[in-house]
Design an enzyme around this catalytic site. Structure first.
Site, PDB file in Angstrom:
ATOM      1  N   SER A  15       2.088 -43.816  82.459  1.00  0.00           N
ATOM      2  CA  SER A  15       1.779 -42.442  82.022  1.00  0.00           C
ATOM      3  C   SER A  15       2.135 -42.212  80.554  1.00  0.00           C
ATOM      4  CB  SER A  15       2.558 -41.451  82.878  1.00  0.00           C
ATOM      5  OG  SER A  15       2.232 -41.635  84.221  1.00  0.00           O
ATOM      6  N   GLU A  35      -0.753 -54.349  79.147  1.00  0.00           N
ATOM      7  CA  GLU A  35      -0.233 -54.057  80.487  1.00  0.00           C
ATOM      8  C   GLU A  35      -0.324 -55.348  81.298  1.00  0.00           C
ATOM      9  OE1 GLU A  35       1.275 -51.492  82.390  1.00  0.00           O
ATOM     10  OE2 GLU A  35       1.237 -53.171  83.794  1.00  0.00           O
ATOM     11  N   CYS A  48       4.269 -41.572  92.409  1.00  0.00           N
ATOM     12  CA  CYS A  48       3.916 -40.181  92.743  1.00  0.00           C
ATOM     13  C   CYS A  48       2.616 -40.018  93.524  1.00  0.00           C
ATOM     14  CB  CYS A  48       3.779 -39.352  91.468  1.00  0.00           C
ATOM     15  SG  CYS A  48       4.911 -39.783  90.164  1.00  0.00           S
ATOM     16  N   LYS A  51       2.381 -41.934  96.924  1.00  0.00           N
ATOM     17  CA  LYS A  51       3.425 -41.314  97.760  1.00  0.00           C
ATOM     18  C   LYS A  51       2.944 -39.975  98.314  1.00  0.00           C
ATOM     19  CE  LYS A  51       5.710 -38.340  96.230  1.00  0.00           C
ATOM     20  NZ  LYS A  51       6.805 -38.397  95.300  1.00  0.00           N
ATOM     21  N   TYR A 179      15.709 -39.199  95.783  1.00  0.00           N
ATOM     22  CA  TYR A 179      14.305 -38.802  95.922  1.00  0.00           C
ATOM     23  C   TYR A 179      13.520 -39.738  96.860  1.00  0.00           C
ATOM     24  CZ  TYR A 179      14.332 -35.724  91.747  1.00  0.00           C
ATOM     25  OH  TYR A 179      14.545 -34.731  90.838  1.00  0.00           O
ATOM     26  N   ILE A 180      13.544 -41.030  96.526  1.00  0.00           N
ATOM     27  CA  ILE A 180      12.643 -41.953  97.228  1.00  0.00           C
ATOM     28  C   ILE A 180      13.068 -42.118  98.681  1.00  0.00           C
ATOM     29  CG2 ILE A 180      11.791 -44.341  97.273  1.00  0.00           C
ATOM     30  CD1 ILE A 180      11.894 -44.343  94.222  1.00  0.00           C
ATOM     31  N   GLU A 183      12.087 -38.899 100.576  1.00  0.00           N
ATOM     32  CA  GLU A 183      10.633 -38.740 100.713  1.00  0.00           C
ATOM     33  C   GLU A 183      10.066 -39.749 101.713  1.00  0.00           C
ATOM     34  OE1 GLU A 183       9.130 -38.888  96.678  1.00  0.00           O
ATOM     35  OE2 GLU A 183       9.515 -36.753  96.390  1.00  0.00           O
ATOM     36  N   ARG A 200      25.552 -43.505 101.128  1.00  0.00           N
ATOM     37  CA  ARG A 200      26.964 -43.827 100.853  1.00  0.00           C
ATOM     38  C   ARG A 200      27.839 -42.600 100.629  1.00  0.00           C
ATOM     39  NH1 ARG A 200      26.717 -46.476  94.765  1.00  0.00           N
ATOM     40  NH2 ARG A 200      25.815 -44.700  93.695  1.00  0.00           N
ATOM     41  N   ARG A 206      22.420 -35.764  95.958  1.00  0.00           N
ATOM     42  CA  ARG A 206      23.462 -35.369  95.012  1.00  0.00           C
ATOM     43  C   ARG A 206      22.809 -34.808  93.759  1.00  0.00           C
ATOM     44  NH1 ARG A 206      26.158 -38.137  91.027  1.00  0.00           N
ATOM     45  NH2 ARG A 206      25.126 -40.104  91.504  1.00  0.00           N
ATOM     46  N   ASP A 304      10.597 -43.813  81.453  1.00  0.00           N
ATOM     47  CA  ASP A 304      11.739 -44.261  82.269  1.00  0.00           C
ATOM     48  C   ASP A 304      12.564 -45.360  81.603  1.00  0.00           C
ATOM     49  OD1 ASP A 304      10.694 -42.500  84.055  1.00  0.00           O
ATOM     50  OD2 ASP A 304      10.457 -43.921  85.706  1.00  0.00           O
ATOM     51  N   THR A 312       7.305 -38.306  85.658  1.00  0.00           N
ATOM     52  CA  THR A 312       6.034 -38.572  84.975  1.00  0.00           C
ATOM     53  C   THR A 312       5.675 -37.544  83.894  1.00  0.00           C
ATOM     54  OG1 THR A 312       5.222 -39.700  86.907  1.00  0.00           O
ATOM     55  CG2 THR A 312       3.549 -38.906  85.381  1.00  0.00           C
ATOM     56  N   ALA A 342      10.870 -31.618  92.282  1.00  0.00           N
ATOM     57  CA  ALA A 342      10.685 -31.402  93.723  1.00  0.00           C
ATOM     58  C   ALA A 342      10.905 -32.710  94.455  1.00  0.00           C
ATOM     59  CB  ALA A 342       9.274 -30.896  94.000  1.00  0.00           C
ATOM     60  N   HIS A 437       1.336  -9.666  99.548  1.00  0.00           N
ATOM     61  CA  HIS A 437       1.687  -9.697 100.961  1.00  0.00           C
ATOM     62  C   HIS A 437       0.513 -10.154 101.811  1.00  0.00           C
ATOM     63  CE1 HIS A 437       4.009  -8.468 104.431  1.00  0.00           C
ATOM     64  NE2 HIS A 437       2.964  -7.805 104.890  1.00  0.00           N
ATOM     65  N   GLU A 442       6.527 -13.762  98.128  1.00  0.00           N
ATOM     66  CA  GLU A 442       6.855 -12.365  97.842  1.00  0.00           C
ATOM     67  C   GLU A 442       8.368 -12.135  97.952  1.00  0.00           C
ATOM     68  OE1 GLU A 442       5.551  -9.285 100.726  1.00  0.00           O
ATOM     69  OE2 GLU A 442       4.960 -10.949 102.008  1.00  0.00           O
TER      70      GLU A 442
HETATM   71  P1  NDP Z   1      17.860 -41.590  92.904  1.00  0.00           P
HETATM   72  O1  NDP Z   1      18.730 -41.749  91.732  1.00  0.00           O
HETATM   73  O2  NDP Z   1      17.179 -40.300  93.140  1.00  0.00           O
HETATM   74  O3  NDP Z   1      18.681 -41.930  94.211  1.00  0.00           O
HETATM   75  C1  NDP Z   1      19.338 -43.156  94.378  1.00  0.00           C
HETATM   76  C2  NDP Z   1      20.151 -43.087  95.634  1.00  0.00           C
HETATM   77  O4  NDP Z   1      20.676 -44.367  95.929  1.00  0.00           O
HETATM   78  C3  NDP Z   1      21.323 -42.129  95.526  1.00  0.00           C
HETATM   79  O5  NDP Z   1      21.492 -41.495  96.761  1.00  0.00           O
HETATM   80  C4  NDP Z   1      22.474 -43.072  95.214  1.00  0.00           C
HETATM   81  O6  NDP Z   1      23.710 -42.604  95.666  1.00  0.00           O
HETATM   82  C5  NDP Z   1      22.079 -44.294  96.017  1.00  0.00           C
HETATM   83  N1  NDP Z   1      22.633 -45.526  95.474  1.00  0.00           N
HETATM   84  C6  NDP Z   1      22.636 -45.930  94.191  1.00  0.00           C
HETATM   85  N2  NDP Z   1      23.224 -47.138  94.085  1.00  0.00           N
HETATM   86  C7  NDP Z   1      23.609 -47.492  95.330  1.00  0.00           C
HETATM   87  C8  NDP Z   1      24.269 -48.618  95.863  1.00  0.00           C
HETATM   88  N3  NDP Z   1      24.661 -49.624  95.084  1.00  0.00           N
HETATM   89  N4  NDP Z   1      24.511 -48.648  97.189  1.00  0.00           N
HETATM   90  C9  NDP Z   1      24.123 -47.631  97.982  1.00  0.00           C
HETATM   91  N5  NDP Z   1      23.486 -46.534  97.528  1.00  0.00           N
HETATM   92  C10 NDP Z   1      23.228 -46.468  96.222  1.00  0.00           C
HETATM   93  O7  NDP Z   1      16.826 -42.793  92.791  1.00  0.00           O
HETATM   94  P2  NDP Z   1      15.491 -43.116  93.571  1.00  0.00           P
HETATM   95  O8  NDP Z   1      15.441 -44.609  93.605  1.00  0.00           O
HETATM   96  O9  NDP Z   1      15.375 -42.349  94.821  1.00  0.00           O
HETATM   97  O10 NDP Z   1      14.386 -42.608  92.561  1.00  0.00           O
HETATM   98  C11 NDP Z   1      14.423 -43.031  91.202  1.00  0.00           C
HETATM   99  C12 NDP Z   1      14.001 -41.933  90.291  1.00  0.00           C
HETATM  100  O11 NDP Z   1      12.600 -41.784  90.345  1.00  0.00           O
HETATM  101  C13 NDP Z   1      14.543 -40.557  90.640  1.00  0.00           C
HETATM  102  O12 NDP Z   1      15.829 -40.327  90.144  1.00  0.00           O
HETATM  103  C14 NDP Z   1      13.519 -39.648  90.014  1.00  0.00           C
HETATM  104  O13 NDP Z   1      13.852 -39.484  88.671  1.00  0.00           O
HETATM  105  C15 NDP Z   1      12.237 -40.431  90.171  1.00  0.00           C
HETATM  106  N6  NDP Z   1      11.459 -39.984  91.347  1.00  0.00           N
HETATM  107  C16 NDP Z   1      10.977 -38.709  91.352  1.00  0.00           C
HETATM  108  C17 NDP Z   1      10.258 -38.250  92.426  1.00  0.00           C
HETATM  109  C18 NDP Z   1       9.756 -36.859  92.410  1.00  0.00           C
HETATM  110  O14 NDP Z   1       9.682 -36.264  91.349  1.00  0.00           O
HETATM  111  N7  NDP Z   1       9.406 -36.281  93.556  1.00  0.00           N
HETATM  112  C19 NDP Z   1       9.980 -39.087  93.583  1.00  0.00           C
HETATM  113  C20 NDP Z   1      10.556 -40.396  93.478  1.00  0.00           C
HETATM  114  C21 NDP Z   1      11.258 -40.811  92.399  1.00  0.00           C
HETATM  115  P3  NDP Z   1      24.614 -41.587  94.807  1.00  0.00           P
HETATM  116  O15 NDP Z   1      23.982 -40.251  94.953  1.00  0.00           O
HETATM  117  O16 NDP Z   1      25.935 -41.684  95.461  1.00  0.00           O
HETATM  118  O17 NDP Z   1      24.597 -42.096  93.413  1.00  0.00           O
END
Ligand code: NDP
Length: 465
Positions: A15, A35, A48, A51, A179-180, A183, A200, A206, A304, A312, A342, A437, A442
């Site tokens: 993107s 690429e 995105c 998904k 997020y991932i 979702e 964890r 978080r 990223d 994105t 979101a 309404h 609303e």
């Molecule tokens: P996130 O950072 O959202 O979540 C990662 C998760 O993995 C957290 O819960 C984290 O825990 C956990 N984690 C990290 N390291 C470890 C480990 N070593 N052992 C166990 N658990 C672990 O990353 P995602 O991979 O879900 O997504 C990546 C990014 O992509 C997002 O941050 C977002 O920016 C983007 N994204 C956006 C979407 C959207 O807009 N709808 C959809 C998908 C991705 P802890 O919280 O304790 O750190």
């Protein structure tokens, strides 16, 4: 003869890179892009867009169930995963074609090869190491899934592979609480897969508002997603057609598939960045200034790979701003505040502005407004699901500083709320806006009562009459 082959060479056709290439070409620059996989990047090819298509697929189950309360009766619906994946792949191929056509129309030269830096103005392309020079180089190589080093983690998939599974497993264990993970838990659960989420920490997602996290957890549990918090995977063993997962407390889980969604890391390795003097930070993120310039004057980076806000639309804005700044003679830097976000769980959540714990810390007088209600549709569908909304208001200026939503179309609501926050809307502006309404939104303009924390009960004291 020109000093360089190109004015701009972009590494990465996602993107951010594609937007930068097109806009720079529009400003008159001679541009090339490399690429190594497919044009479109994570968002289009394995993020995105596919998904969201899978999210739509997973939500039909609700529609079929809800229809009964409205008088519809249906034969038992059947779902075919290969059909969904084939249709999704066709759409992704179409989008990839649009990306290519857009670049070609703009006159951008496309190289289907890996590019690496040889010096601050030279790239080596593909296996033949063909050398190409450019006055400016933009690194827009995105990120990739990070899988922790756990014995047997090689048996697990990530979101990359989830989009191409040959068949749906009967059960899946997803590791992560971001997020991932959330979702995909919704996708697999909606498609009838027995889904377990292993996180964890004490509570998923978080960083989001605490109550949003609580209410979403409650809704996901109601849907049958097994959420196991304060747990980590210690080992994965492969059996016949299933996996044995050992958790760090020694307990064991048997599952049809294991998926890691434990964050993504910048794709900055083996590009020759450090050798040419580009500074990298935590997780290998390229360090840039507010104009996306790296520590080497001729090299910029967006998206990223810089690990700023990994979304994105942010990468697109960064790519556009870079092109305007360097080739359009119009310095633009991207504002990373008030970015709406979101999580497309089912039900989904959306947020813009501060979560309550951060707003409390920043604003001495914070007014909180909340609504939790059953959406009108569910009065007849009978579905046990509540929508939740929260507005946070700076009590001194009256400005809205945070909006949080859980429920159908929460992401759409969040986008609209983001406009209001952007223009500095106050609670009085919301109150003066006529309600539409009957809608869920609303509630946003009809919340009149500040939320007051209930008094803490003294031990032994009886609850009200
Ligand atoms: P996130 O950072 O959202 O979540 C990662 C998760 O993995 C957290 O819960 C984290 O825990 C956990 N984690 C990290 N390291 C470890 C480990 N070593 N052992 C166990 N658990 C672990 O990353 P995602 O991979 O879900 O997504 C990546 C990014 O992509 C997002 O941050 C977002 O920016 C983007 N994204 C956006 C979407 C959207 O807009 N709808 C959809 C998908 C991705 P802890 O919280 O304790 O750190």
């Amino acid at each position: 003869m020109a000093e360089f082959d190109f004015d701009l060479f972009v590494i990465g056709g996602g993107s951010g890179g594609v937007r930068a290439a097109r806009i720079a070409a529009g400003h008159g620059a001679k541009v090339a892009i490399a690429e190594e996989y497919r044009l479109g990047g994570t968002c289009v090819i394995r993020g995105c867009v596919p998904k969201k298509l899978l999210v739509y697929a997973s939500r039909f189950r609700d529609e079929f169930e809800d229809a009964a309360g409205f008088g519809w009766s249906l034969a038992k619906p059947a779902f075919d995963w290969p059909t969904l994946i084939a249709n999704k792949d066709a759409e992704i191929a179409r989008l990839e074609g649009l990306y290519r056509a857009g670049l070609e129309r703009a006159g951008v030269a496309i190289y289907e090869a890996r590019a690496e830096l040889a010096d601050p103005h030279t790239l080596s392309l593909g296996a033949g190491q063909r050398k190409i020079t450019a006055r400016t180089i933009l690194v827009a190589t995105g990120g990739r899934p990070m899988v922790p080093q756990v014995p047997g983690a090689n048996h697990a998939i990530t979101s990359n592979e989830a989009f191409h599974l040959e068949a749906l497993p009967k059960s899946i264990l997803i590791v992560g609480g971001g997020y991932i993970a959330v979702e995909f838990a919704g996708i697999f659960n909606g498609l009838g897969v027995d889904t377990t989420l292993i996180y964890r920490g004490p509570k998923i997602l978080r960083g989001f508002d605490e109550e949003l996290r609580d209410h979403l957890t409650e809704e996901l549990l109601k849907r049958g997603i097994d959420i196991v918090c304060n747990a980590e995977v210690a080992a994965i063993d492969k059996g016949w057609g299933h996996y044995h997962v050992t958790l760090s407390d020694g307990s064991k889980v048997e599952t049809g598939k294991v998926m890691y969604a434990t964050s993504r890391v910048p794709n900055s390795q083996a590009l020759g960045l450090e050798a040419v003097g580009v500074e990298l930070g935590e997780k290998g993120a390229i360090i840039v200034d507010k104009f996306s310039r790296t520590s080497v004057a001729s090299i910029y980076a967006v998206g990223d790979v810089t690990n700023r806000v990994n979304l994105t639309p942010v990468a697109i804005r960064e790519g556009h701003a870079f092109a305007d700044t360097v080739f359009g003679n119009r310095p633009v830097c991207v504002d990373h505040e008030l970015v709406p976000t979101a999580v497309f769980a089912t039900p989904e959540i959306g947020a813009v502005g501060l979560p309550e714990h951060l707003a409390q810390a920043r604003y001495p007088k914070l007014d909180v407004y909340k609504a939790r209600f059953r959406p009108l549709k569910h009065t007849l569908s009978g579905r046990d699901e509540r929508m939740f909304m929260k507005l946070l208001v700076d009590g001194e200026s009256g400005r809205i500083v945070g909006c949080h939503f859980l429920g159908p179309d929460a992401a759409e609501l969040t986008q609209m709320a983001a406009i209001a926050l952007r223009v500095g809307a106050t609670k009085a502006d919301f109150d003066a806006t006529m309600a539409l309404h009957p809608t869920a939104s609303e509630e946003l303009v009809t919340m009149r009562e500040k939320w007051v924390a209930p008094p803490k009960r003294v031990a032994g004291e009886k609850a009200g009459p």
